[in-house]
Each structure stands twice: as structure tokens, then as C-alpha cells.
Design a protein around this motif. Structure first.
Motif, PDB file in Angstrom:
ATOM      1  N   ASN A  71      12.387   5.154  -1.782  1.00 15.90           N
ATOM      2  CA  ASN A  71      13.672   5.816  -1.617  1.00 15.90           C
ATOM      3  C   ASN A  71      13.477   7.200  -1.022  1.00 15.90           C
ATOM      4  O   ASN A  71      12.537   7.918  -1.370  1.00 15.90           O
ATOM      5  CB  ASN A  71      14.363   5.914  -2.983  1.00 15.90           C
ATOM      6  CG  ASN A  71      15.793   6.407  -2.861  1.00 15.90           C
ATOM      7  OD1 ASN A  71      16.027   7.570  -2.588  1.00 15.90           O
ATOM      8  ND2 ASN A  71      16.738   5.495  -3.086  1.00 15.90           N
ATOM      9  N   TRP A  72      14.371   7.598  -0.140  1.00 23.55           N
ATOM     10  CA  TRP A  72      14.233   8.902   0.531  1.00 23.55           C
ATOM     11  C   TRP A  72      14.243  10.050  -0.472  1.00 23.55           C
ATOM     12  O   TRP A  72      13.642  11.099  -0.234  1.00 23.55           O
ATOM     13  CB  TRP A  72      15.351   9.079   1.562  1.00 23.55           C
ATOM     14  CG  TRP A  72      16.738   9.214   0.962  1.00 23.55           C
ATOM     15  CD1 TRP A  72      17.633   8.225   0.707  1.00 23.55           C
ATOM     16  CD2 TRP A  72      17.360  10.438   0.543  1.00 23.55           C
ATOM     17  NE1 TRP A  72      18.776   8.717   0.140  1.00 23.55           N
ATOM     18  CE2 TRP A  72      18.651  10.087   0.038  1.00 23.55           C
ATOM     19  CE3 TRP A  72      17.000  11.769   0.540  1.00 23.55           C
ATOM     20  CZ2 TRP A  72      19.542  11.029  -0.456  1.00 23.55           C
ATOM     21  CZ3 TRP A  72      17.895  12.712   0.046  1.00 23.55           C
ATOM     22  CH2 TRP A  72      19.147  12.338  -0.445  1.00 23.55           C
ATOM     23  N   LYS A  73      14.893   9.838  -1.604  1.00 22.09           N
ATOM     24  CA  LYS A  73      14.911  10.899  -2.620  1.00 22.09           C
ATOM     25  C   LYS A  73      13.515  11.145  -3.182  1.00 22.09           C
ATOM     26  O   LYS A  73      13.124  12.284  -3.442  1.00 22.09           O
ATOM     27  CB  LYS A  73      15.871  10.520  -3.755  1.00 22.09           C
ATOM     28  CG  LYS A  73      17.335  10.502  -3.355  1.00 22.09           C
ATOM     29  CD  LYS A  73      18.216  10.147  -4.541  1.00 22.09           C
ATOM     30  CE  LYS A  73      19.689  10.133  -4.153  1.00 22.09           C
ATOM     31  NZ  LYS A  73      20.562   9.767  -5.288  1.00 22.09           N
ATOM     32  N   THR A  74      12.771  10.068  -3.377  1.00 21.90           N
ATOM     33  CA  THR A  74      11.405  10.207  -3.894  1.00 21.90           C
ATOM     34  C   THR A  74      10.519  10.924  -2.887  1.00 21.90           C
ATOM     35  O   THR A  74       9.774  11.838  -3.232  1.00 21.90           O
ATOM     36  CB  THR A  74      10.809   8.819  -4.207  1.00 21.90           C
ATOM     37  OG1 THR A  74      11.652   8.158  -5.136  1.00 21.90           O
ATOM     38  CG2 THR A  74       9.411   8.950  -4.780  1.00 21.90           C
ATOM     39  N   VAL A  75      10.594  10.496  -1.622  1.00 23.38           N
ATOM     40  CA  VAL A  75       9.795  11.126  -0.571  1.00 23.38           C
ATOM     41  C   VAL A  75      10.178  12.594  -0.427  1.00 23.38           C
ATOM     42  O   VAL A  75       9.322  13.475  -0.280  1.00 23.38           O
ATOM     43  CB  VAL A  75       9.976  10.377   0.765  1.00 23.38           C
ATOM     44  CG1 VAL A  75       9.206  11.074   1.882  1.00 23.38           C
ATOM     45  CG2 VAL A  75       9.523   8.933   0.633  1.00 23.38           C
ATOM     46  N   SER A  76      11.472  12.885  -0.491  1.00 23.88           N
ATOM     47  CA  SER A  76      11.938  14.273  -0.375  1.00 23.88           C
ATOM     48  C   SER A  76      11.428  15.122  -1.525  1.00 23.88           C
ATOM     49  O   SER A  76      11.055  16.292  -1.344  1.00 23.88           O
ATOM     50  CB  SER A  76      13.471  14.311  -0.340  1.00 23.88           C
ATOM     51  OG  SER A  76      13.966  13.610   0.770  1.00 23.88           O
ATOM     52  N   VAL A  79       0.829  -1.210   0.000  1.00 26.47           N
ATOM     53  CA  VAL A  79       0.000   0.000   0.000  1.00 26.47           C
ATOM     54  C   VAL A  79       0.859   1.254   0.000  1.00 26.47           C
ATOM     55  O   VAL A  79       0.592   2.217  -0.737  1.00 26.47           O
ATOM     56  CB  VAL A  79      -0.957  -0.005   1.220  1.00 26.47           C
ATOM     57  CG1 VAL A  79      -1.752   1.299   1.275  1.00 26.47           C
ATOM     58  CG2 VAL A  79      -1.896  -1.196   1.149  1.00 26.47           C
ATOM     59  N   LEU A  80       1.920   1.263   0.818  1.00 21.55           N
ATOM     60  CA  LEU A  80       2.767   2.456   0.907  1.00 21.55           C
ATOM     61  C   LEU A  80       3.448   2.735  -0.427  1.00 21.55           C
ATOM     62  O   LEU A  80       3.495   3.879  -0.890  1.00 21.55           O
ATOM     63  CB  LEU A  80       3.803   2.276   2.017  1.00 21.55           C
ATOM     64  CG  LEU A  80       4.708   3.488   2.293  1.00 21.55           C
ATOM     65  CD1 LEU A  80       3.867   4.694   2.706  1.00 21.55           C
ATOM     66  CD2 LEU A  80       5.743   3.152   3.367  1.00 21.55           C
ATOM     67  N   ASP A  81       3.964   1.687  -1.053  1.00 24.50           N
ATOM     68  CA  ASP A  81       4.607   1.840  -2.356  1.00 24.50           C
ATOM     69  C   ASP A  81       3.613   2.359  -3.393  1.00 24.50           C
ATOM     70  O   ASP A  81       3.935   3.231  -4.209  1.00 24.50           O
ATOM     71  CB  ASP A  81       5.173   0.495  -2.800  1.00 24.50           C
ATOM     72  CG  ASP A  81       5.798   0.564  -4.187  1.00 24.50           C
ATOM     73  OD1 ASP A  81       6.899   1.111  -4.305  1.00 24.50           O
ATOM     74  OD2 ASP A  81       5.154   0.068  -5.150  1.00 24.50           O
ATOM     75  N   PHE A  82       2.385   1.836  -3.340  1.00 23.32           N
ATOM     76  CA  PHE A  82       1.344   2.255  -4.282  1.00 23.32           C
ATOM     77  C   PHE A  82       1.000   3.734  -4.094  1.00 23.32           C
ATOM     78  O   PHE A  82       0.917   4.493  -5.066  1.00 23.32           O
ATOM     79  CB  PHE A  82       0.112   1.386  -4.068  1.00 23.32           C
ATOM     80  CG  PHE A  82      -1.080   1.796  -4.887  1.00 23.32           C
ATOM     81  CD1 PHE A  82      -1.135   1.524  -6.244  1.00 23.32           C
ATOM     82  CD2 PHE A  82      -2.146   2.461  -4.294  1.00 23.32           C
ATOM     83  CE1 PHE A  82      -2.231   1.901  -7.002  1.00 23.32           C
ATOM     84  CE2 PHE A  82      -3.244   2.847  -5.047  1.00 23.32           C
ATOM     85  CZ  PHE A  82      -3.291   2.567  -6.399  1.00 23.32           C
ATOM     86  N   ILE A  83       0.824   4.150  -2.844  1.00 24.68           N
ATOM     87  CA  ILE A  83       0.422   5.532  -2.565  1.00 24.68           C
ATOM     88  C   ILE A  83       1.539   6.501  -2.915  1.00 24.68           C
ATOM     89  O   ILE A  83       1.293   7.568  -3.504  1.00 24.68           O
ATOM     90  CB  ILE A  83       0.003   5.674  -1.084  1.00 24.68           C
ATOM     91  CG1 ILE A  83      -1.304   4.914  -0.843  1.00 24.68           C
ATOM     92  CG2 ILE A  83      -0.168   7.148  -0.708  1.00 24.68           C
ATOM     93  CD1 ILE A  83      -1.726   4.857   0.603  1.00 24.68           C
ATOM     94  N   ILE A  84       2.775   6.162  -2.580  1.00 27.55           N
ATOM     95  CA  ILE A  84       3.892   7.053  -2.913  1.00 27.55           C
ATOM     96  C   ILE A  84       4.045   7.159  -4.427  1.00 27.55           C
ATOM     97  O   ILE A  84       4.345   8.236  -4.969  1.00 27.55           O
ATOM     98  CB  ILE A  84       5.199   6.548  -2.263  1.00 27.55           C
ATOM     99  CG1 ILE A  84       5.114   6.702  -0.744  1.00 27.55           C
ATOM    100  CG2 ILE A  84       6.400   7.331  -2.787  1.00 27.55           C
ATOM    101  CD1 ILE A  84       6.317   6.157   0.004  1.00 27.55           C
ATOM    102  N   GLY A  85       3.819   6.048  -5.126  1.00 25.00           N
ATOM    103  CA  GLY A  85       3.873   6.089  -6.589  1.00 25.00           C
ATOM    104  C   GLY A  85       2.829   7.026  -7.166  1.00 25.00           C
ATOM    105  O   GLY A  85       3.106   7.794  -8.098  1.00 25.00           O
ATOM    106  N   LEU A  86       1.604   6.964  -6.615  1.00 24.39           N
ATOM    107  CA  LEU A  86       0.556   7.884  -7.054  1.00 24.39           C
ATOM    108  C   LEU A  86       0.925   9.325  -6.736  1.00 24.39           C
ATOM    109  O   LEU A  86       0.717  10.234  -7.554  1.00 24.39           O
ATOM    110  CB  LEU A  86      -0.772   7.531  -6.375  1.00 24.39           C
ATOM    111  CG  LEU A  86      -1.568   6.368  -6.968  1.00 24.39           C
ATOM    112  CD1 LEU A  86      -2.744   6.041  -6.074  1.00 24.39           C
ATOM    113  CD2 LEU A  86      -2.058   6.713  -8.370  1.00 24.39           C
ATOM    114  N   ALA A  87       1.467   9.543  -5.534  1.00 26.41           N
ATOM    115  CA  ALA A  87       1.853  10.902  -5.136  1.00 26.41           C
ATOM    116  C   ALA A  87       2.914  11.462  -6.073  1.00 26.41           C
ATOM    117  O   ALA A  87       2.897  12.653  -6.421  1.00 26.41           O
ATOM    118  CB  ALA A  87       2.358  10.897  -3.696  1.00 26.41           C
ATOM    119  N   LYS A  88       3.829  10.604  -6.514  1.00 22.41           N
ATOM    120  CA  LYS A  88       4.877  11.044  -7.438  1.00 22.41           C
ATOM    121  C   LYS A  88       4.273  11.522  -8.751  1.00 22.41           C
ATOM    122  O   LYS A  88       4.792  12.452  -9.388  1.00 22.41           O
ATOM    123  CB  LYS A  88       5.865   9.894  -7.683  1.00 22.41           C
ATOM    124  CG  LYS A  88       7.099  10.308  -8.455  1.00 22.41           C
ATOM    125  CD  LYS A  88       8.174   9.235  -8.410  1.00 22.41           C
ATOM    126  CE  LYS A  88       7.793   8.006  -9.217  1.00 22.41           C
ATOM    127  NZ  LYS A  88       8.905   7.033  -9.298  1.00 22.41           N
TER     128      LYS A  88
END
Length: 667
Positions: free
Chosen positions: A360-365, A67-76
Motif C-alpha cells: 500500500n502506498w501508505k506503507t511505502v510513504s 520478494v517485494l512484499d517481504f522486503i517492504i515488510g522488513l523495512a516497516k
């Protein structure tokens, strides 16, 4: 010829074209028709279909959903464009938006940034104070907020289904998923119909009243591989779907009947096009939807949806126009396309194409890098506005700020002309409210229980006055408090949004039930006087509603006295905005007295007024002999189009005191 609709294909080009059509419809209806098209409902169907398809592929490949990977991917994919628009709009608001609208807009920008704008608007829809607000430049983010909530919920639903399959259900994963999605669809659809009927404004932005649309798309995603359509049926379904989507806003008044069963019109249209796919033959609808212009526009449709509304909003603000000509509308669409194309090319696509893992922290950042400027800028702006609110002075009836006293003493034709700035300023006007709002004592439109709040002399009061009715009763509290200080009066406040003291059937069921409960409360408490409004200031027929008289007669039977005050004039436009834009002396912000205040009051027309009612008319201290002006004695009179500011109401206390004390002392 029979065709399996869901033969594996890398990309559903006709869906990209469908998104383009939906985005164009939204813009066209907003710009030229001032209406809602139903295009957003098509977006919801498409989102439900695509996200469910994506999640199913993850389940098939990995047998789980991160779920976390999916949501961060959408956020990107979604955040860069959304926060670029929010940041740009925030700067534009600070430069061009009238200050009187800043509070509302700040709240909505923050709500949009954290994806709960739809709930912000839903609660505003039942908040009488907020109903006078104009549409903000970020109001359209409600749909994105709702989608964002769906994106969080849906992976949990699908993964939860997989868990239930293993532990409880005796069916396959897809059979179980269809069963759950159909249950979600049914419950949400029933709730949507009910809430649309009982409170459509609330239902329109309500996630639970909308989730059936996403569920419908999800059900289609699961079942599509099992549906085989002939070319003729695909042809018919495709064209019927497109015609339904295009005609929806013309045939149906979407903004007043959605999202109940009427929303089946555009959503089924979207489903038909998805089911038809590219199987409609040479003249199938897909030939249009997969055309190069629509596909190119479809690739920027997300950005176009985000840009078109603020572009339109600031057009109205800067130009002062209330409608859009054909030529200007075309320019607005082209400008929105220009912004969409370059922001997609320069911002969205580079971020999307990054090959960095989602966790990856770079993506979140990077995601936070888009979000933080909006949050920091908006909070800084909010701090500046809040500082001005705290500077709202309560001192009135001074040489600089006589307010209504200027009319009492007829100073310089009734209007004070000193150099002191107007109080409250337009930016402060919306917050210049009687205490009942801050204290939570002014009840919302759905509450039927009677809430009592006590003001004035709370312990050793000589008299007790009950303030009852709607907001036009509540705005007299400030004047009553001034009198209560010197006359030892306890004030019992019983007020409710959009709910007059009446039995009239023009009020909501909640209001009428509250009125019944209030009568019982008043009879039990037996105050010395009940203070309420005598009429409705914007009624052209200029009569006292029969429902008012019925309530007064009930009190008469219980031996209770009523103090009925004539309602103030209604201006028909937002006074603080006009003062800010045109200036306090502008004739555009002034009303001729005879246009908004009849020379013969509704009370004077009564043949047999109830004997327990004491009537007062203080409108000679709101208007002079000829005009009703927005600023009197250097005090802003109205906080919107028809409610008095608390500051001006306080200046009316000396004129209210005599008739009020006379009524209290009468036998």
C-alpha cells in the motif's frame, strides 16, 4: 526422553533471550573492554535461522515468495528505529563532533542510510588515508548493512531453489535447499578463511566473507525439524553454547582474527542453543534465556544495539575520557536502555502494528518518511562542508601566511602571531592533500602495478625528478611543484599507500612486489633524480632501514642519483582535532623537539653512505629550536598525526629548492 526440537511453536522465547545476551555482550565489550565480543556473529546466525524459517513458511503456504512484499515488510519493522537513531546521531554530530571528523562521518551516515556501511568500512580498511580516522558514531551500522544485504539476497536464493527443483533437480525442495545453502556456506567459509589470512581488515566487513554465518543459521532452520535430541544432550549443548558465546571475546582476539574459522566459536555456540531449544530439562539453559528480564530486554535488543554505540561515542567526545569507569559504564547502559525502551514503545511498535498491506502506498510513504529526513539533513550538512573545502586557498608565503618562512626568518621566535585564521582550518585539513590523491595516482595497498603520473613541466623540461615511496614521499609533491614552475622540472610520481621505497620485510607482499616493479621502471626511465624519504620518523632506533639502502644501491649500480629527505616528526595524536579542541597555542598540541626529533639524524650514523645519495634535512623549518608546533606562520602543519598539509609543504619549497637543484646539477 527424546524430544523433537522443532515441534511447531509460535515463538522461540529462548532465541529472544539469546539476542538479549548477544546485545549485552556487544555493549559490555565495547564499553569496558574496548574489544569485540563475537555477539554480532550470534546475531547473524539468529537472523539466518529466523529469516529462513519465515521464508520457508511463505513457500509452504503460498508456493512462492513475493520478494517485494517481504522486503517492504522488513523495512516497516527495521527502518523506523534505524532512521530515528541515524537522524538523532546526525544532529548530535553537528553539535558535538569535532569538525575534522565531519567528512568521514557524513560518508558513513549516508552509507548507513543506504545499507552499504560495511563496504564503506571495508574500503576504508585498505585506504591508508582513512585508517587514521576515528570510529564514527554510526560505525556499528556495518552489521545492519550486512544484514540488509542478506535480507535482499535470501528470498531470491530460496525462490531460486524452488525454481531449480522444478526444472533441474530430482530432489525435494528442502533437500535441494540444504544442498544450495551448504554450497554457499562452503564457498563463503573458504573465502572467509583466505581473506582473513591475506587481509583481515577487508574481510571483517566483507559480505562474501560473512554470508556463511547466515547460511549456517539457514541450514539449521531447514534441518531442525528432522533433528531429535535427548534431554541430556539438549542440556549439554545449551550450556556449552552459552559459555562459548560469553567467553568468546575473552579467549579470542575477535577484532583481528574474525571472520575466518575462529568465528565458528560464537556461531556454533548460537547453533547449539537453537538446537537445544527448551528441551534441556529443569536446569537447561533455556530457563535463563526465557527469564522475564532477558525476554523484556530481548524485545528492545535491536534498539539497544542501535543506541549503545553513539551513546558511548559521544561520552568519549563530550567527557574527553579515553576509558569508561564501572559507574559511568552502568549509566551508559541504563541510558541506552532508556532510549531503547521509549523509542521502541513510541516509534517501532506503532509502525509494526499497522494493519496496512505492505504494498500500500501508505506503507511505502511511511517508510520514506523516516528515510528522507536523514538523507536531506545529511546532504545539507555535506553541502555546507564541501563549500568550506572549496574555500581552501592555495596562496601561501604571504605576509599573513608565511608558513615555514616564519621559521626561516625567525619572525617573533619563529611563529607568526597575526589575526588571520589558520589555513587550512581543521575541517579543511583532511582534504589538504597533494594532487596524487585526487588524480588517483597514489596507489592503494593491494595494487602491485606501477602507475606513473606527470606533474610540473610536462613538455620541455630541463630536469626529471621521480617522486617514489609511500605517503611521506607523496606529501612533498606540493613543494616540488612550486620548484618545478621556475626550474623547468618534470615530476614523475610513483607512490603507494603504506609502502616505502624499500626491500624490508616489514612491508606487505604487495608493497615488496611493487618495489621490485618500480626499480625496473626507474632504470628504464632514467630520471635525473629520485626523490624519496631517508628514514622513518617514528622509529625509536633512529637508523636508516637496511631495505632503504639496498634500494639506493640498486639505483647506484644503474647510475641513478637519489635525493633522500629526512622524515618529519610524528606527533602521536591527531593534530587538527587538537587544534580545533584546544586551540593552536595549546601546549597539549605541541611537542618538545627532543621528544620527536633526535639531535643526531640516522643519516649521520651511517659509516659508508651510498655515493649516489644526496641527503637533506628540512626539519628546522618544521620545528624551532625547542618545540614542534601545530601551526607555524598561520599555516596548519599536519593534516593528521604525521602527514604534512599540502599548504604547509608548499611553504617549504624555498628551503627545499637549493639542495634539490644542487643534487640535480651534481655530477
Amino acid at each position: 526422553m527424546e524430544t523433537n526440537l522443532n515441534q511447531p511453536r509460535k515463538f522461540r522465547y529462548e532465541i529472544e533471550g539469546l539476542r538479549a545476551v548477544a546485545a549485552l555482550l556487544v555493549a559490555v565489550y565495547h564499553i569496558w573492554l574496548g574489544n569485540v565480543s563475537g555477539g554480532v556473529d550470534v546475531f547473524f546466525i539468529v537472523s539466518g535461522f529466523l529469516i529462513t524459517t519465515s521464508l520457508l513458511k511463505r513457500m509452504e503456504r503460498y508456493n512462492k515468495i513475493d520478494v517485494l512484499d517481504f522486503i517492504i515488510g522488513l523495512a516497516k519493522r527495521l527502518f523506523p528505529m534505524a532512521f530515528l537513531v541515524l537522524f538523532s546521531v546526525t544532529i548530535a554530530c553537528i553539535i558535538w563532533l569535532p569538525q575534522v571528523r565531519w567528512d568521514q562521518t557524513i560518508q558513513e551516515i549516508l552509507a548507513s542510510a543506504f545499507y552499504f556501511q560495511n563496504w564503506q568500512l571495508a574500503f576504508n580498511a585498505v585506504d591508508y588515508l582513512a585508517q587514521n580516522n576515528e570510529a564514527s558514531p554510526v560505525q556499528h551500522f556495518w552489521a545492519l548493512s550486512l544484514q540488509g544485504q542478506f535480507y535482499i539476497i535470501w528470498p531470491i536464493v530460496i525462490f531460486g531453489t524452488a525454481y531449480l527443483v522444478k526444472s533441474i533437480f530430482k530432489k525435494t525442495f528442502k533437500q535441494s535447499l540444504v544442498m544450495i545453502l551448504f554450497t554457499v556456506f562452503t564457498l563463503s567459509f573458504i573465502y572467509s578463511i583466505y581473506s582473513t589470512y591475506t587481509n583481515q581488515a577487508w574481510a571483517y566487513f566483507n559480505t562474501f566473507a560473512r554470508v556463511w554465518e547466515f547460511s549456517m543459521g539457514g541450514i539449521v532452520a531447514v534441518l531442525a525439524s528432522h533433528i531429535v535430541l535427548r534431554k541430556t544432550l539438549s542440556f549439554v549443548l545449551g550450556w556449552v553454547g552459552l559459555v562459548a558465546i560469553i567467553s568468546c571475546g575473552i579467549v579470542i582476539q575477535v577484532s583481528t582474527v574474525f571472520p575466518g574459522y575462529a568465528a565458528l566459536w560464537p556461531t556454533l555456540g548460537g547453533v547449539f542453543i537453537i538446537l537445544a531449544g527448551v528441551s534441556g530439562g529443569k536446569y537447561g539453559v533455556h530457563r535463563i534465556l526465557t527469564s522475564k528480564p532477558l525476554l523484556k530486554f530481548g524485545s528492545i535488543s535491536y534498539a539497544f544495539y542501535l543506541w549503545h554505540w553513539p551513546v558511548l561515542t559521544f561520552y568519549f567526545i563530550i567527557s574527553g575520557n579515553e576509558t569508561v569507569s564501572i559507574a559511568h559504564g552502568i549509566v551508559l547502559i541504563l541510558l541506552s536502555m532508556f532510549l531503547s525502551y521509549f523509542s521502541t514503545k513510541l516509534i517501532e511498535k506503532p509502525v509494526r502494528s499497522l494493519k496496512v498491506p505492505n504494498k500500500n502506498w501508505k506503507t511505502v510513504s511511511l517508510i520514506l518518511a523516516f528515510m528522507l529526513p536523514v538523507v536531506i539533513l545529511t546532504n545539507t550538512w555535506s553541502f555546507t562542508v564541501e563549500k568550506q573545502h572549496t574555500q581552501l586557498a592555495s596562496a601561501v608565503m604571504t605576509d599573513e601566511y608565511p608558513g615555514a618562512m616564519a621559521l626561516l626568518y625567525d619572525n617573533q621566535d619563529g611563529i607568526y602571531t597575526g589575526d588571520a585564521p589558520v589555513k587550512p582550518s581543521p575541517i579543511q585539513a583532511r582534504q589538504d592533500l597533494p594532487k596524487v590523491y585526487e588524480d588517483g595516482c597514489h596507489q592503494n595497498q593491494t595494487d602491485t602495478n606501477v602507475i606513473e603520473c606527470i606533474y610540473g613541466e610536462t613538455e620541455n623540461a630541463k630536469y626529471t625528478v621521480a617522486l617514489v615511496g609511500g605517503s611521506h614521499s607523496a606529501h612533498w609533491l606540493s613543494a616540488l611543484e612550486e620548484i618545478a614552475i621556475s626550474e623547468s622540472i618534470k615530476i614523475l610520481s610513483y607512490t603507494k599507500s603504506a609502502c616505502r621505497f624499500t626491500t624490508g620485510d616489514d612491508m606487505t607482499e604487495s608493497c615488496l612486489e611493487w618495489n621490485n616493479n618500480l626499480i625496473d621502471t626507474l632504470i628504464d626511465n632514467k630520471p635525473d633524480l629520485i626523490f624519496t624519504t631517508a628514514d622513518v620518523g617514528n622509529r625509536k632506533n633512529n637508523v636508516i632501514p637496511e631495505g632503504f639502502i639496498e634500494q639506493w644501491e640498486k639505483l647506484n649500480e644503474a647510475g641513478l642519483k637519489v635525493f633522500a629527505i629526512r622524515d618529519n616528526p610524528w606527533f602521536g595524536f591527531d593534530v587538527p582535532s587538537c587544534v580545533e579542541e584546544k586551540g593552536e597555542d595549546s601546549l597539549e598540541c605541541t611537542k618538545e623537539r627532543e621528544d620527536v626529533l633526535s639531535s643526531i639524524s640516522a643519516w649521520e650514523k651511517l659509516d659508508n653512505p651510498p655515493p649516489n645519495v644526496y641527503y637533506a634535512d628540512l626539519n628546522d623549518y618544521i620545528c624551532d629550536d625547542e618545540y614542534c608546533k601545530p601551526v607555524i606562520g598561520n599555516v596548519l602543519v599536519y593534516r593528521d598525526a604525521h602527514h604534512l598539509t599540502a599548504t604547509y609543504a608548499r611553504t617549504l619549497a624555498p628551503m627545499l629548492k637549493t639542495p634539490l637543484i644542487d643534487a640535480l646539477q651534481s655530477k
